[in-house]
Design a protein around this motif. Sequence first.
Motif, PDB file in Angstrom:
ATOM      1  N   ARG A   1      21.435   9.108  66.328  1.00  0.00           N
ATOM      2  CA  ARG A   1      21.275  10.521  66.663  1.00  0.00           C
ATOM      3  C   ARG A   1      21.805  11.351  65.490  1.00  0.00           C
ATOM      4  O   ARG A   1      21.255  11.295  64.414  1.00  0.00           O
ATOM      5  N   ASP A   2      22.902  12.075  65.648  1.00  0.00           N
ATOM      6  CA  ASP A   2      23.393  12.889  64.534  1.00  0.00           C
ATOM      7  C   ASP A   2      24.629  12.299  63.863  1.00  0.00           C
ATOM      8  O   ASP A   2      25.225  12.934  62.996  1.00  0.00           O
ATOM      9  N   GLU A   3      25.009  11.089  64.261  1.00  0.00           N
ATOM     10  CA  GLU A   3      26.224  10.467  63.720  1.00  0.00           C
ATOM     11  C   GLU A   3      25.863   9.471  62.616  1.00  0.00           C
ATOM     12  O   GLU A   3      25.055   8.562  62.837  1.00  0.00           O
ATOM     13  N   CYS A   4      26.449   9.635  61.449  1.00  0.00           N
ATOM     14  CA  CYS A   4      26.225   8.690  60.351  1.00  0.00           C
ATOM     15  C   CYS A   4      27.081   7.449  60.606  1.00  0.00           C
ATOM     16  O   CYS A   4      28.313   7.535  60.671  1.00  0.00           O
ATOM     17  N   ILE A   5      26.437   6.298  60.763  1.00  0.00           N
ATOM     18  CA  ILE A   5      27.161   5.067  61.061  1.00  0.00           C
ATOM     19  C   ILE A   5      27.150   4.077  59.899  1.00  0.00           C
ATOM     20  O   ILE A   5      27.806   3.035  59.972  1.00  0.00           O
ATOM     21  N   TYR A   6      26.416   4.384  58.826  1.00  0.00           N
ATOM     22  CA  TYR A   6      26.342   3.493  57.660  1.00  0.00           C
ATOM     23  C   TYR A   6      25.906   4.333  56.479  1.00  0.00           C
ATOM     24  O   TYR A   6      25.050   5.206  56.603  1.00  0.00           O
ATOM     25  N   GLN A   7      26.482   4.041  55.315  1.00  0.00           N
ATOM     26  CA  GLN A   7      26.047   4.756  54.110  1.00  0.00           C
ATOM     27  C   GLN A   7      26.259   3.901  52.883  1.00  0.00           C
ATOM     28  O   GLN A   7      27.337   3.339  52.670  1.00  0.00           O
ATOM     29  N   LYS A   8      25.198   3.776  52.096  1.00  0.00           N
ATOM     30  CA  LYS A   8      25.285   3.128  50.789  1.00  0.00           C
ATOM     31  C   LYS A   8      24.948   4.188  49.751  1.00  0.00           C
ATOM     32  O   LYS A   8      23.845   4.723  49.722  1.00  0.00           O
TER      33      LYS A   8
END
Length: 314
Positions: A92-99
């Motif tokens: 939804r609007d939550e960032c749960i992973y980022q590279k």
Amino acid sequence: MGNQVEKLTHLSYKEVPTADPTGVDRDDGPRIGVSYIFSNDDEDVEPQPPPQGPDGGGGGEGLPDGGDGPPLPPPQPYDPRLHEVECSVFYRDECIYQKSFAPGSAALSTYTPENLLNKCRPGDLVEFVSQAQYPHWAVYVGNFQVVHLHRLEVSNSFLTDASQGRRGRVVNDLYRYKPLSPGAVVRNALAHVGAKERELSWRNSESFAAWCRYGKREFKIGGELRIGKQPYRLQIQLSAQRSHTLEFQSLEDLIMEKRRNDQIGRAAVLQELATHLHPAEPDEGDIDAARTTPPAGRPPAPGREDEAREAAVH
């Protein structure tokens, strides 16, 4: 081991339990409509990487089979910025992973297996990478050893053996979920050593390792009900100012696409998007991102990795 999907309630996403409170997954039998994918893991179909020298840049002047022919040219050094895709994952609007390859970020730097050992602590997630191969994930459990899903079996191996000559890095910070304690991570991993084929609840090495560290059902086969709007978004960074977004119903499907992108490489991903995707005009206020479902003609997510075996439950 089975796949247990908890009954959804009025609780918020963060409050929904993600594991059996007893710590034991009970087998409730197959769920209707769920395709079970049993992974051979990545090395089954990929060629072995060339031997690397101490700096990770190749073996240098070695001769094939000890022959008298010309020396083999050293392979190109592995550069994450050239071979990998910057991306973010949203629930939804939550960032749960980022590279991200943001300036000054050293999180994606890679090391030879021997040097990587000096950086590992029990409970760490380790990722081995090489050009044109699926990334391979493992859980470091101490004493120079890792537990990983490899060739349809959860195995306990020395880190240097599990790497198969590839460079590696600690990737604890890619997923933004709150981790379990290091002791719990190690126990999760060791408890599944020896599990194989239809006993497995994970489709690839990344899902298994991430489950060990975070304990969330989303990483397991069929861990989420596939109903309603697609809540997961994979945002692929095309350039400093442009991105493209794909939508998925489950985190496991999204992980399969993300891993596929790492395997084919950044250049191929960008070319594929340029050739096959024709994003509509973005909405006002979202000028940098175009959003679509996976392009027509591409196989559905559960079958994208060539090493997967599928046993569909009807």
